[in-house]
Design a protein around this motif. Structure first.
Motif, PDB file in Angstrom:
ATOM      1  N   VAL A  12     -19.222   5.829  16.467  1.00  0.00           N
ATOM      2  CA  VAL A  12     -20.356   4.938  16.232  1.00  0.00           C
ATOM      3  C   VAL A  12     -21.264   4.814  17.453  1.00  0.00           C
ATOM      4  O   VAL A  12     -22.133   3.969  17.496  1.00  0.00           O
ATOM      5  CB  VAL A  12     -19.921   3.530  15.778  1.00  0.00           C
ATOM      6  N   LYS A 188     -18.453  -0.169   9.556  1.00  0.00           N
ATOM      7  CA  LYS A 188     -17.861   1.170   9.561  1.00  0.00           C
ATOM      8  C   LYS A 188     -17.467   1.611   8.155  1.00  0.00           C
ATOM      9  O   LYS A 188     -17.660   2.764   7.784  1.00  0.00           O
ATOM     10  CB  LYS A 188     -16.669   1.210  10.519  1.00  0.00           C
ATOM     11  N   GLN A 191     -20.686   2.582   6.488  1.00  0.00           N
ATOM     12  CA  GLN A 191     -21.165   3.867   7.018  1.00  0.00           C
ATOM     13  C   GLN A 191     -20.444   5.016   6.332  1.00  0.00           C
ATOM     14  O   GLN A 191     -21.058   5.976   5.891  1.00  0.00           O
ATOM     15  CB  GLN A 191     -20.879   3.956   8.523  1.00  0.00           C
TER      16      GLN A 191
END
Lengths: 213, 307
Positions: A12, A188, A191
């Motif tokens: 990330v 996350k 994503q």
């Protein structure tokens, strides 16, 4: 491992800073803006003219387009109904961005229409409502099956977060609080879920002769 | 593309600051705008499809505890088999260790041996290799970590908090998944969900994504880390960020049971990344050589890492 110390996980890096993310849903605006209605919004639009112009430029609109765009926005604020908005400044950014996206989407279709190959193959179809054509429906069925499979393959927690965010419209902070996990974990999961879904879209777009925008 | 996606996700409920930062990101590279447009267009194109998509019922989405009834999800079948197998082992061992006159019992693992213990109140403890933990048949809210590492998934009950005793100190759950490592006189606690209160020389409250290190010198450091990295060893996944190779070797030893020695030249080196410890030893050896850029010599005593 419990002993390791992290700032951000490798995958990330370069994403928006997590520290700021905790404040997404809070509004720092004075109370007047929340309930200011149309008048307050128009006033705010004048104040934010420079900011929105800079934003539109960064979105690669040309100066003429920007004038048009802000005019559109002004008309929408005058004629449309806006209820109480939690963060009016963010709301105006959002509206500006939506207007730009709408325009680009129209332009994309136009470009595809102008493409000789596409015109020869599918021109008549694109001029009508693409959603109504049988081919379109077949593509959608195909895509829906792929999306279903992709969701089924996700960890349960990730599928739930995706549903809450994308279908139910919950904010990431809300999801994090309800599930008792950190905001960055929600980010996350989203994503990764979006990554898979958007790849499906890409595969489909790369198949010849299909209009998917 | 990943950055554009991150922005796309953040902006949906973004505040003014998010939009300003997004503007700056767009300005920093003209290619960013096209990447963002692509993500936004693809996402918009999925609108109608996603409305019809089949999401499993939310009722089925509670994090599963080891002793949940009903069939586990197919994709995780192997893990459940492993848990079931280790539960049988633990039950047998516990029966043996049950000492007369006490409800306490010891669960000890050798290096490379992981045990999952289902608690009567629905909680679960996964004990890493080379570790020792004391539990109590009469009190499902008690655990003492004597040595090594354990990962706790605790059913929160405010009136009867789960307490992990570590030496003189206590860790009290406030609703919770957390990992505890006791090694070389240090105590490491990391919280994946909920919160934990450390009660020692002073009290420290840790929230999800926070880790605490109590050094042998008594100093306490609190840091943040991605919750997914916490207790990664439970799934055979060791996650590191600039971690000295010596610590990594100790983790692998605990998880695999392979004694690992380090060439002195490697002691200053650190590693960032993920190491999968599942699979056979040869595969792990290959991964270590590739990931760490070292040579792994193997003999009957174990492995030695050399530059």
């Amino acid at each position: 491992m419990s002993r390791t110390v992290f700032s951000l996980q490798n995958d990330v890096d370069n994403t928006p800073p997590v520290t700021l993310a905790t404040n997404w849903v809070h509004s720092g605006q004075p109370e007047a803006w929340r309930t200011g209605g149309v008048g307050g919004m128009k006033q705010l639009l004048l104040e934010m003219h420079g900011d929105l112009k800079r934003f539109a430029l960064s979105r690669q609109c040309d100066p003429d387009e920007i004038d048009d765009l802000l005019q559109d926005l002004f008309v929408k604020l005058t004629t449309g109904k806006t209820g109480p908005v939690a963060n009016p400044r963010a709301y105006l950014y959002q509206m500006t961005n939506n207007l730009i996206l709408d325009r680009r989407r129209g332009k994309r279709r136009q470009e595809r229409r102008d493409d000789a190959w596409a015109r020869a193959s599918f021109g008549h179809e694109l001029r009508n409502d693409p959603a109504a054509s049988p081919e379109r429906t077949a593509i959608d069925r195909h895509l829906l099956a792929q999306v279903d499979a992709a969701i089924a393959a996700m960890p349960d927690r990730r599928a739930e977060i995706l549903r809450r965010f994308r279908i139910d419209g919950q904010t990431q902070q809300h999801i994090a609080t309800e599930l008792g996990i950190s905001l960055s974990a929600v980010e996350k999961h989203l994503q990764k879920a979006y990554h898979v879904l958007l790849e499906l879209r890409e595969e489909l777009e790369n198949e010849p002769g299909q209009e998917v925008v | 593309m990943e950055q554009a996606l991150a922005w796309h996700l953040r902006l949906r409920d973004g505040d003014e600051a998010a939009w300003e930062e997004f503007t700056a990101w767009l300005e920093s590279d003209p290619a960013h705008n096209a990447a963002y447009e692509e993500v936004a267009a693809r996402d918009a194109a999925l609108d109608s499809i996603l409305q019809e998509a089949n999401f499993a019922a939310p009722d089925n989405m509670h994090p599963a505890a080891a002793n949940d009834e009903g069939p586990p999800p197919a994709s995780k079948g192997w893990r459940w088999l492993a848990i079931a197998a280790s539960l049988v082992l633990v039950a047998m061992l516990a029966a043996q260790l049950l000492t007369s006159g006490s409800d306490r019992y010891v669960v000890a693992t050798s290096p490379g041996e992981t045990r999952t213990i289902a608690l009567s109140d629905g909680g679960q403890i996964v004990v890493n290799g080379g570790s020792e933990i004391v539990l109590d048949h009469e009190d499902a809210r008690f655990a003492e970590l004597v040595a090594g590492e354990a990962h706790f998934t605790v059913v929160h009950d405010a009136s009867a908090p789960f307490v992990v005793t570590v030496g003189e100190d206590r860790l009290v759950d406030i609703g919770t998944v957390f990992n505890v490592l006791r090694e070389d006189g240090e105590l490491h606690v990391a919280v994946a969900e909920g919160a934990v209160r450390y009660e020692g020389g002073r009290n420290v409250e840790l929230d999800a994504g926070e880790a605490m290190r109590l050094g042998a010198d008594g100093n306490i450091q609190v840091s943040t880390l991605p919750v997914e990295a916490i207790g990664g060893w439970v799934d055979g996944m060791l996650v590191y960020d600039a971690t000295p190779i010596g610590e990594l070797a100790a983790d692998i030893e605990r998880s695999t049971g392979i004694a690992i020695a380090l060439d002195p030249e490697l002691e200053g080196r650190s590693f960032s990344g993920v190491i999968q410890t599942t699979g056979d030893d040869a595969a792990l050896r290959g991964r270590l050589q590739d990931l760490l850029g070292v040579t792994v010599d193997s003999d009957e005593t174990g492995w030695t890492l050399r530059p």
